[in-house]
Every structure is written in C-alpha cells, then in structure tokens.
Design a protein around this motif. Structure first.
Motif, mmCIF file in Angstrom:
data_model
loop_
_atom_site.group_PDB
_atom_site.id
_atom_site.type_symbol
_atom_site.label_atom_id
_atom_site.label_comp_id
_atom_site.label_asym_id
_atom_site.label_seq_id
_atom_site.Cartn_x
_atom_site.Cartn_y
_atom_site.Cartn_z
ATOM 1 N N ASN A 388 0.870 -1.071 0.058
ATOM 2 C CA ASN A 388 0.059 0.102 0.036
ATOM 3 C C ASN A 388 0.795 1.336 -0.006
ATOM 4 N N THR A 389 1.866 1.161 0.779
ATOM 5 C CA THR A 389 2.903 2.519 0.897
ATOM 6 C C THR A 389 3.527 2.556 -0.586
ATOM 7 N N ALA A 394 -1.074 4.023 1.410
ATOM 8 C CA ALA A 394 -1.244 3.769 2.713
ATOM 9 C C ALA A 394 -2.215 4.251 3.632
ATOM 10 N N ASP A 398 -1.220 1.652 8.128
ATOM 11 C CA ASP A 398 0.135 0.952 7.462
ATOM 12 C C ASP A 398 1.356 2.054 7.698
ATOM 13 N N LYS A 399 1.232 3.437 7.713
ATOM 14 C CA LYS A 399 2.195 4.086 8.084
ATOM 15 C C LYS A 399 2.731 3.799 9.383
ATOM 16 N N MET A 402 4.764 0.801 9.126
ATOM 17 C CA MET A 402 6.330 0.856 8.359
ATOM 18 C C MET A 402 7.231 1.417 9.256
ATOM 19 N N ASN A 412 10.764 -0.353 -0.664
ATOM 20 C CA ASN A 412 10.181 0.426 -1.765
ATOM 21 C C ASN A 412 10.615 0.150 -3.209
#
Length: 447
Positions: A388-389, A394, A398-399, A402, A412
């Motif tokens: 998603n990021t 995101a 999610d953030k 991460m 990434n």
C-alpha cells in the motif's frame, strides 16, 4: 570437480584469489568464516528459535543455537578425519598448496554452524506457514504479478535459500554479507539449485533448493569459482553439490537423529526402556558394559550412549565418503552418506520413534498451530503495509506499521517479488519470542 578449486579461500566480494600458502596460520581464512558466523546477529537469534520443542522452558532441550553448535562440532570432526585421508590420497594438496586436515574441518564446521541461520521462527512449521500464506492465504492474489520462479520461491519458502541470502547479501557497511570463503559457501549449500524445476529427480541435491531468484547470480559466481558441475537442462540453474556439503548434511543428520531422540527421553516423551534398547542396538560393538552398568540414572546412561552413537556414525560417514570420493567428485553420488550406512535400519528406527513420540507430540503440535496463526498475521499485516505504501495507498495504520520495519531492507523497490521476499526475510529473522511480541502488538494485546 577437483579439490584445488573446491578449497577456494576467495571471499565473497573479492576480486582476487587467495593462496593457502600465504595464509596466516594463527588466523586461517576458513577459521575466520567460523568467527564471522558466530558473531553475527542472525546466528545469535537462534538461541530463541525452535529446534524440536517450541518455546520450551527446560534447560536441557535444544534450541536452534545449541543444535547448530553441536552440528558444527560433529562437522569439524568429520572434516578433519576426511581431510587427513584426502591429503594422504592426494599429497600434492599439502605438499604444493599447503592444505592441512584442519582446513577441511574448519570449512565443514563453519558451514555446519551456519546451516540453520536462515530458518524462520517455530521450526520447519515456520517455513510451511510462510509458504501457505502464498499458496492458500492472502498472499495467493500476488501470483499473477510474479514469474513462476518468483512465486515458487515464496510458496516453498526455504530456510536454506534464506540462509544463503543472509550470508551473502550486501547492505551499507556490510558489502558481500558475512564475506565467507567460497569453499564454506559451497559446503553450506546442500541444495545447489533454484526453486524450479521442483524435485526434477530423486537426487539428494534436488530435494529442496538453495537460493532465491535474488541470489541466483551470486550462487552462479560461487559455483563457477569452485568448479561445481552443472546439472539439469539449459533452462534450469542447477549444480552438483560441493563434496563437503555431504559432510555438513551428515553432521546435521547425526545430531538430529541422536540428540532430538535424547531430548525426547529427557522430557519423558520416550520411555527409557525403549530408548536405551534403540541406542544400544546402534552402539552394540563399542559399548563398555562394565562402565555402562555403573551409571545410576537415565540422563547419564543416555549421555553415554549418545556419545558412543555419535562417534560410531562419524566414523561410518567418513568411511562412506572415502569409499565414494570419486563418484562424489564426479557428481554421481546421489544420496546422503548415512543412506548408505550399515546402520540405516537402526537410524530409521530411532527417527520413527522420534516422529511418533516427539515431533508429533501434543505440546509440539499445539505450539505449531499457534505459530501458523502468528506468522500468517505478521505476513498479512506487513505485506499490505509495504505494498500500500509503494502504491501510494497507505492508511494511517500502514504508516504506523512501516515505522517498525527495518531500514536495512528495501521495501520501496519497483519489484513486487523483492518487496514480498523482504517481508518474508524480515519475519524469518525474528526469534520465536519476538514473533509473539510483534503478533501481540498487532492484535492490540500488548497494552
């Protein structure tokens, strides 16, 4: 294959060869391999990873770390004994190149020390749990975006391939990974092939696979330096084993056969009268009955028989290796050393009893069930957050996830395969306890 190439001191990342005669005898290159493995963070995490009994609180049950140390000790003995005989048979290796029996011992001991370094939490069920996430879990929807080989790497997530990744992968400040010698890397790789084709033959080297797609060029470089024989067709990347890989395998086979059995006895899962009978059948020709009958408790009797059994199987494996050295060097020896042993029936009896009474005991099965749930949840949460990021979708959750992932792994990258493999790799590096802590955090149980 020839021993001069197979004993290469060249390190992963080197541009030049290293000669045995130029080595510092107080700091021999193959012994440096051992030091680098034992001081690595990945090796230290094995102290809290399952060997047989998950999350055991007793002080005598083996973890992956104690198992690995014991396998390395047995491997060192195997290597030295074989090395002595190899140098007698091929004296130029010592007279011209300067190799000594201890060199063989150091290579096998180093490779054996690292043999489980890539195993995920919760033992072999951890490998299966990661694979099933992609076969039948949330991860199966990635299949259409991956090549067949990439998807197979994930579906058959393999601790051996993950181990090769650990010892060779570069990152800032650690170029070339642990920078082990090519000889040790060759001996470490019991399955010198890619994940596809899957089990193309009954050859022992085809039983599993030894490197992910991300490391195939690295392994090809190692194989070419060592002169490993290519196998399979033009579309597959497959080689014959480094001969010393047979000794690493034998050391592992000896230890898990005898010592896992010993754990089962000490835990009371295997009745003493059956256990001692099985071990005595294996060491009947070497047992000192007077000494044995002076031992007054189960632990001492089992310990004595265990030592005899390990010594018996070490000598047996050395004999089989030397009797088949030519076939091994030609890539024509297709089974494990102990599969050719005169003690095969006794070994199989012990393994069968261990499976019935230890590996499939209720305590083990219950904790493996929990391990499946834990790893599935971690993989689902991390893979969603990472992808998603990358896609710019995101969520706040999610953030937050991460922020907890390591900066040493590339989440990434444009490659979906590498992102997913790095998620699996990250999870695999966790100890059993750390995986439980992360699971409880995700589920909100840690508050």
């Amino acid at each position: 294959m020839n021993w001069e190439q197979l004993l290469s001191l060249k390190r992963f990342g080197d541009t030049n060869k290293r000669l045995r005669k130029e080595q510092d005898e107080t700091r021999l290159g193959f012994e440096v391999d051992y030091d680098r493995v034992i001081f690595s963070s990945e090796f230290r995490s094995l102290q809290d990873k399952t060997q047989v009994i998950p999350l055991s609180k007793t002080d005598f049950v083996h973890t992956r770390l104690t198992h690995s140390l014991e396998v390395s000790v047995v491997g060192r003995s195997l290597g030295r004994k074989v090395g002595q005989k190899i140098l007698e048979k091929h004296p130029h290796l010592q007279n011209i190149h300067g190799y000594l029996p201890n060199d063989f011992g150091a290579i096998v001991a180093s490779a054996a020390l690292a043999h489980d370094i890539g195993n995920p939490p919760f033992g072999h069920s951890g490998e299966k749990a990661i694979g099933e996430f992609f076969i039948s879990g949330e991860g199966q929807h990635y299949k259409e975006e991956l090549t067949a080989s990439q998807y197979q790497d994930l579906c058959d997530f393999e601790g051996n391939a993950n181990g090769f990744k650990i010892v060779t992968q570069s990152r800032a400040g650690r170029e070339g990974g642990l920078r082990l010698s090519y000889a040790t890397l060759g001996a470490f790789t019991k399955y010198p092939k890619a994940s596809l084709p899957k089990k193309p033959t009954k050859h022992i080297a085809d039983k599993k696979y030894g490197f992910f797609q991300t490391e195939k060029d690295s392994f090809k470089d190692v194989a070419e330096e060592l002169g490993l024989i290519t196998r399979g067709d033009a579309n597959s990347l497959s080689y014959s084993r480094h001969p010393l890989a047979f000794l690493v395998e034998a050391a592992d086979d000896i230890c898990y056969t005898i010592i896992d059995f010993e754990d089962g006895i000490n835990l009371g899962l295997i009745e003493e009268e059956y256990a001692l009978e099985y071990l005595i059948n294996l060491v009947r020709n070497s047992i000192n009955t007077n000494k044995y009958h002076k031992l007054t408790n189960t632990k001492d009797r089992v310990s004595y028989l265990r030592a005899l059994a390990i010594n018996t199987l070490i000598n047996e494996a050395v004999t089989i290796f030397m009797e088949n050295e030519e076939a091994i060097l030609n890539g024509q020896f297709s089974i494990s050393l102990l599969d050719k042993s005169k003690y095969e029936a006794q070994i199989n009896d012990i393994i069968k009893l261990s499976i019935d009474k230890v590996y499939q005991s209720k305590d083990v099965v219950d904790k493996e069930i929990a391990g499946y749930q834990i790893l599935n949840s971690l993989l689902n949460t991390y893979s969603k957050a990472v992808n998603n990021t990358f896609l710019g979708k995101a969520t706040n959750y999610d953030k937050l996830i991460m922020k907890g992932l390591p900066s040493t792994l590339d989440f990434n990258t444009d490659s979906l395969y590498v992102r997913l493999l790095n998620v699996c790799h990250y999870v695999s590096l966790m100890s059993d306890s750390q995986a439980i802590i992360e699971y409880r955090k995700i589920k909100g149980f840690s508050l």
